[in-house]
Design a protein around this motif. Structure first.
Motif, PDB file in Angstrom:
ATOM      1  N   SER A   1      20.061   4.333  29.818  1.00  0.00           N
ATOM      2  CA  SER A   1      19.985   3.171  28.948  1.00  0.00           C
ATOM      3  C   SER A   1      21.197   3.238  27.951  1.00  0.00           C
ATOM      4  O   SER A   1      21.483   4.599  27.106  1.00  0.00           O
ATOM      5  N   ILE A   2      22.036   2.244  27.632  1.00  0.00           N
ATOM      6  CA  ILE A   2      23.199   2.609  27.102  1.00  0.00           C
ATOM      7  C   ILE A   2      23.184   2.104  25.683  1.00  0.00           C
ATOM      8  O   ILE A   2      22.322   1.241  25.162  1.00  0.00           O
ATOM      9  N   LEU A   3      23.796   2.942  24.773  1.00  0.00           N
ATOM     10  CA  LEU A   3      23.622   2.769  23.352  1.00  0.00           C
ATOM     11  C   LEU A   3      24.406   1.228  22.854  1.00  0.00           C
ATOM     12  O   LEU A   3      25.635   1.005  23.173  1.00  0.00           O
ATOM     13  N   PRO A   4      23.719   0.294  22.386  1.00  0.00           N
ATOM     14  CA  PRO A   4      24.253  -0.954  21.818  1.00  0.00           C
ATOM     15  C   PRO A   4      25.737  -0.688  21.148  1.00  0.00           C
ATOM     16  O   PRO A   4      25.844   0.016  20.283  1.00  0.00           O
ATOM     17  N   ASN A   5      26.510  -1.772  21.593  1.00  0.00           N
ATOM     18  CA  ASN A   5      27.879  -1.941  20.871  1.00  0.00           C
ATOM     19  C   ASN A   5      28.763  -0.526  21.354  1.00  0.00           C
ATOM     20  O   ASN A   5      29.844  -0.364  20.733  1.00  0.00           O
ATOM     21  N   ALA A   6      28.287   0.343  22.071  1.00  0.00           N
ATOM     22  CA  ALA A   6      29.145   1.498  22.549  1.00  0.00           C
ATOM     23  C   ALA A   6      30.344   1.219  23.224  1.00  0.00           C
ATOM     24  O   ALA A   6      31.583   1.736  23.290  1.00  0.00           O
ATOM     25  N   PHE A   7      30.252   0.008  23.837  1.00  0.00           N
ATOM     26  CA  PHE A   7      31.404  -0.544  24.860  1.00  0.00           C
ATOM     27  C   PHE A   7      31.809  -1.590  24.550  1.00  0.00           C
ATOM     28  O   PHE A   7      32.954  -2.192  24.907  1.00  0.00           O
ATOM     29  N   GLY A   8      31.054  -2.786  24.052  1.00  0.00           N
ATOM     30  CA  GLY A   8      31.653  -3.900  23.653  1.00  0.00           C
ATOM     31  C   GLY A   8      31.467  -4.745  24.839  1.00  0.00           C
ATOM     32  O   GLY A   8      31.644  -4.332  26.092  1.00  0.00           O
TER      33      GLY A   8
ATOM     34  N   VAL B   1      23.311   6.094  25.824  1.00  0.00           N
ATOM     35  CA  VAL B   1      24.673   6.564  26.832  1.00  0.00           C
ATOM     36  C   VAL B   1      25.879   6.075  26.263  1.00  0.00           C
ATOM     37  O   VAL B   1      25.681   4.775  25.982  1.00  0.00           O
ATOM     38  N   THR B   2      27.227   6.771  26.098  1.00  0.00           N
ATOM     39  CA  THR B   2      28.215   6.293  25.730  1.00  0.00           C
ATOM     40  C   THR B   2      29.335   6.357  26.676  1.00  0.00           C
ATOM     41  O   THR B   2      30.262   6.222  26.229  1.00  0.00           O
ATOM     42  N   SER B   3      29.002   6.796  27.717  1.00  0.00           N
ATOM     43  CA  SER B   3      30.290   6.681  28.808  1.00  0.00           C
ATOM     44  C   SER B   3      29.681   6.590  30.231  1.00  0.00           C
ATOM     45  O   SER B   3      28.361   6.380  30.381  1.00  0.00           O
ATOM     46  N   LEU B   4      30.693   5.954  30.953  1.00  0.00           N
ATOM     47  CA  LEU B   4      30.361   5.860  32.670  1.00  0.00           C
ATOM     48  C   LEU B   4      29.858   7.327  32.996  1.00  0.00           C
ATOM     49  O   LEU B   4      30.323   8.314  32.479  1.00  0.00           O
ATOM     50  N   PRO B   5      29.472   7.173  34.200  1.00  0.00           N
ATOM     51  CA  PRO B   5      28.879   8.703  34.770  1.00  0.00           C
ATOM     52  C   PRO B   5      30.171   9.221  35.333  1.00  0.00           C
ATOM     53  O   PRO B   5      30.979   8.551  35.900  1.00  0.00           O
ATOM     54  N   ASP B   6      30.112  10.580  35.138  1.00  0.00           N
ATOM     55  CA  ASP B   6      31.112  11.350  35.928  1.00  0.00           C
ATOM     56  C   ASP B   6      30.412  11.900  37.146  1.00  0.00           C
ATOM     57  O   ASP B   6      29.723  12.805  36.870  1.00  0.00           O
ATOM     58  N   THR B   7      30.851  11.656  38.435  1.00  0.00           N
ATOM     59  CA  THR B   7      30.195  11.969  39.556  1.00  0.00           C
ATOM     60  C   THR B   7      31.109  12.923  40.307  1.00  0.00           C
ATOM     61  O   THR B   7      30.430  13.432  41.329  1.00  0.00           O
ATOM     62  N   SER B   8      31.634  13.805  39.709  1.00  0.00           N
ATOM     63  CA  SER B   8      32.667  14.881  40.316  1.00  0.00           C
ATOM     64  C   SER B   8      31.717  16.088  40.674  1.00  0.00           C
ATOM     65  O   SER B   8      32.026  16.767  41.445  1.00  0.00           O
ATOM     66  N   ASN B   9      30.711  16.189  39.652  1.00  0.00           N
ATOM     67  CA  ASN B   9      29.717  17.266  39.828  1.00  0.00           C
ATOM     68  C   ASN B   9      28.507  16.941  39.095  1.00  0.00           C
ATOM     69  O   ASN B   9      28.099  17.409  38.366  1.00  0.00           O
ATOM     70  N   GLY B  10      27.834  15.949  40.115  1.00  0.00           N
ATOM     71  CA  GLY B  10      26.496  15.451  39.864  1.00  0.00           C
ATOM     72  C   GLY B  10      26.513  14.044  39.431  1.00  0.00           C
ATOM     73  O   GLY B  10      27.482  13.344  39.902  1.00  0.00           O
ATOM     74  N   PHE B  11      25.693  13.958  38.336  1.00  0.00           N
ATOM     75  CA  PHE B  11      26.049  12.458  37.702  1.00  0.00           C
ATOM     76  C   PHE B  11      25.903  12.908  36.076  1.00  0.00           C
ATOM     77  O   PHE B  11      24.837  12.859  35.734  1.00  0.00           O
ATOM     78  N   VAL B  12      27.109  13.069  35.535  1.00  0.00           N
ATOM     79  CA  VAL B  12      27.153  13.495  34.049  1.00  0.00           C
ATOM     80  C   VAL B  12      27.314  12.337  33.250  1.00  0.00           C
ATOM     81  O   VAL B  12      28.526  11.698  33.571  1.00  0.00           O
ATOM     82  N   VAL B  13      26.582  11.881  32.194  1.00  0.00           N
ATOM     83  CA  VAL B  13      26.805  10.774  31.273  1.00  0.00           C
ATOM     84  C   VAL B  13      26.805  11.554  29.822  1.00  0.00           C
ATOM     85  O   VAL B  13      26.387  12.691  29.534  1.00  0.00           O
ATOM     86  N   SER B  14      27.615  10.789  28.930  1.00  0.00           N
ATOM     87  CA  SER B  14      27.783  11.215  27.623  1.00  0.00           C
ATOM     88  C   SER B  14      26.709  10.497  26.698  1.00  0.00           C
ATOM     89  O   SER B  14      26.639   9.505  27.033  1.00  0.00           O
ATOM     90  N   LYS B  15      26.046  11.279  25.888  1.00  0.00           N
ATOM     91  CA  LYS B  15      24.985  10.383  25.229  1.00  0.00           C
ATOM     92  C   LYS B  15      25.423  11.089  23.444  1.00  0.00           C
ATOM     93  O   LYS B  15      25.792  12.100  23.548  1.00  0.00           O
ATOM     94  N   ASN B  16      24.873  10.097  22.552  1.00  0.00           N
ATOM     95  CA  ASN B  16      24.745  10.584  21.165  1.00  0.00           C
ATOM     96  C   ASN B  16      23.568  11.447  20.779  1.00  0.00           C
ATOM     97  O   ASN B  16      22.526  11.098  21.262  1.00  0.00           O
TER      98      ASN B  16
END
Ligand SMILES: Cc1cc2nc3c(=O)[nH]c(=O)nc-3n(C[C@H](O)[C@H](O)[C@H](O)COP(=O)(O)OP(=O)(O)OC[C@H]3O[C@@H](n4cnc5c(N)ncnc54)[C@H](O)[C@@H]3O)c2cc1C
Ligand SMILES: Nc1ncnc2c1ncn2[C@@H]1O[C@H](COP(=O)(O)O)[C@@H](O)[C@H]1O
Lengths: 323, 246
Positions: A151-158, A116-131
């Motif tokens: 489970s988040i991609l290491p180094n994606a956020f710092g 996962v590379t983003s925080l969840p967007d909860t405006s319409n469900g629970f949507v996350v970005s992933k590579n």
């Protein structure tokens, strides 16, 4: 909606990837209006989680509950999640996350998204970005179940660590009934000071252009000067010039350091797939037509055997001037 | 020894990645499909080596529609004894794992060897889920596997190290580089694959826990800045002042 973050340790200390996951969990909790609680596995310094905003840590103190035995870790997570009423469980997508998160998903019926590379967007469900496609694309994925695991991609956020210290409670869980029959016989190379590739911020990598393993001295020297981790292209690992765990790319380790220096690597699509998430890419290649230059931020057209010693000299000068 | 190897169908590694239908679907036009490299090179080849030395059979299983059949035949050509396809669209890892577990439940496999991840969805999910559904131990990212009298010894890769673990059969493990060397199918294998059984079974009806909503491509890179090979101080200056990476 509480968020539980699973925090693993290396030699007793909180892993960097876990610190990043904890910081992510704090942000998810504040977006959902809940509390972020960390569950750490035999941590000696769990209070450090306070630096990324965690207030409360449940620390398991039972050495048998480790990522080597995912069933026991799952039991601990289920107990902790029940205790705090967690609806979201966060992992780092490292060797621990890969071993444990899917098992937890199957056990609990909670939908899982990895990388996962983003925080969840909860405006319409629970949507996350992933590579996806080894970093050649990304996707938005909706988790349909009530309970969610990311489970988040290491180094994606710092990690942006500040001040703070978390309060740590010891957490006991009865795992005596779980007999998975896994025994760890030996641990090799785990104590090395070198930052593992998936977590490394600086990576120096070389390919077949270096002609033979005896020429890696200058690459290791550069890594030493910069405090970087070394990597290589696939053929170099396949012919045994370098160890397999250094192989980066689509079929090796995927990395996203701040700086990736590629020496004598052509930049084949399968190589790029594992490194194109790097923030800055420097390519050194004697062939101006090498495809890698198209993916690079900075390029040097020249013979590595001349350029690299010169660059090492320049790095050394810079380091002594800038501490 | 009876070994089950779940295999996935993925686009060839040189495929151009593009999307259609308002970026909601992978564009399959002109795509060459291959067996996921981790499944083929490591899981399947190691399974074949183990049965070649100590007897037994290798079953490959795919969750997917008939478009998977060519890559399943490739696995048979490499030496797998039989193949099974669970006839359903593999919508997410949960569905895939549940369907494999439903098939494997009463077959008495001694081990299940998967790849460490698929190169299209990069999940690393199916193995751990399958282990839980089958109530078996799970060893992830194995780079070495030996079996001796009902006990397996494996190297499990962790960040910067290796754990040597022992586990009794049966178990589930995911395979990473180091497990085996890639094999190329020969003519005899390709001919034999045509007559080996490929059984299609109906799905048990698992439902997905996640849904892919939309895809996108990364922003294009700006052009490379070339630095004179004689002037490495300039490169260092750029990395420090402009890129701020050192
Ligand atoms: C299914 C599949 C998966 C793959 N997965 C991966 C993967 O994960 N990772 C990976 O790396 N590869 C992978 N490959 C292999 C990939 O296609 C390339 O073959 C490989 O990356 C090439 O490695 P290389 O750049 O080191 O060697 P080469 O392609 O031989 O390139 C060497 C480069 O060095 C340059 N050079 C030569 N001499 C000098 C010198 N003196 N100074 C400076 N430059 C010099 C040359 O100009 C050339 O560009 C995969 C291939 C397949 C088919
Ligand atoms: N559709 C599928 N059918 C059978 N096995 C699969 C399928 N998808 C994934 N797998 C197996 O599960 C492993 C991990 O996949 P993933 O969790 O998607 O990264 C792969 O390497 C395969 O061994």
């Amino acid at each position: 909606m509480s968020v539980l973050i699973v925090v693993d340790t290396k030699n007793g200390e909180v892993k960097k990837s876990s610190l990043e996951a904890a910081q992510y969990g704090v942000n998810v909790a504040s977006a959902l209006g809940g509390e972020a609680v960390a569950l750490s596995l035999n941590a000696s310094n769990a209070e450090v989680l306070g630096t990324v905003g965690i207030k409360k840590v449940l620390n398991v103190t039972d050495a048998s509950v480790s990522s080597s035995d995912p069933q026991k870790v799952v039991a601990a997570i289920v107990a902790a999640a029940n205790q705090i009423g967690a609806k979201v469980v966060v992992f780092a997508h490292d060797s621990t996350g890969k071993a444990v998160a899917p098992r937890l998903s199957a056990k609990s019926g909670a939908g899982l998204v990895t990388n996962v590379t983003s925080l969840p967007d909860t405006s319409n469900g629970f949507v996350v970005s992933k590579n996806v496609f080894s970093g050649k694309a990304h996707a938005q994925v909706n988790i349909l179940s009530d309970e969610k695991i990311v489970s988040i991609l290491p180094n994606a956020f710092g990690v942006k660590a500040g001040e703070g210290s978390a309060s740590v409670e010891s957490f006991s869980v009865d795992v005596s009934g779980i007999n998975s029959g896994i025994t760890v016989k030996e641990v090799k190379g785990g104590n090395s000071k070198v930052v593992p590739l998936p977590e490394a911020e600086l990576v120096v990598s070389a390919g077949r252009g270096l002609k033979g393993p005896e020429n890696w001295g200058m690459v290791e020297e550069m890594a030493e000067i910069l405090g970087a981790t070394t990597a290589c292209s696939r053929p170099v690992a396949d012919i045994g010039w370098r160890p397999h765990h250094e192989h980066v790319g689509q079929t090796g380790v995927a990395i996203r350091p701040n700086l990736y220096i590629a020496i004598g690597i052509s930049g084949a699509i399968q190589h790029l797939a594992g490194v194109n998430g790097s923030k800055v890419i420097v390519v050194i290649n004697k062939d101006p037509e090498a495809p890698f230059f198209k993916a690079a931020d900075y390029g040097v057209v020249g013979d590595a055997f001349e350029v690299v010693p010169r660059l090492n000299e320049a790095f050394r000068k810079f380091k002594s001037a800038n501490g | 020894m009876k070994i089950l190897v779940p295999i996935s169908k993925v686009p060839d590694t040189t495929s151009k990645i593009a999307f259609t239908d308002g970026d909601s679907k992978f564009n399959e036009e002109g795509i060459q499909w291959i067996v996921n490299p981790y499944d083929e090179w490591y899981a399947l080849v190691r399974a074949l080596e183990l049965t070649e030395t100590s007897g037994g059979s290798v079953t490959v299983i795919n969750v997917g529609d008939a478009t998977s059949d060519p890559v399943i035949r490739k696995a048979l050509a490499l030496g797998a004894n039989e193949a099974v396809r669970v006839d359903v669209n593999p919508t997410d890892s949960y569905v895939i794992a549940k369907e494999i577990a439903a098939y494997a439940a009463d077959k008495g496999f001694d081990m299940v060897l998967l790849g460490k991840e698929t190169i299209n969805y990069n999940g690393s999910e199916v193995g751990g889920m399958l282990a839980e559904f089958m109530n078996l131990p799970y060893i992830s990212l194995a780079s070495k596997l030996e079996v001796n009298g009902g006990v397996a010894t494996m190297d499990r890769t962790t960040e910067g190290g290796v754990e040597v673990v022992e586990v009794k059969l049966p178990f589930v493990a995911s395979s990473a580089k180091g497990m085996a060397e890639q094999r190329i199918p020969n003519m005899r294998g390709i001919m034999a694959a045509r007559t080996k059984p490929l059984t299609v079974v109906a799905a048990s009806g698992a439902t997905a826990k996640t849904a892919y909503v939309k895809y996108g491509l990364p922003a294009p890179k700006s052009a490379v800045k070339l630095v004179d090979a004689e002037n490495m101080d300039e490169l260092v200056r750029l990395l420090h002042e402009e890129a701020k990476s050192i």
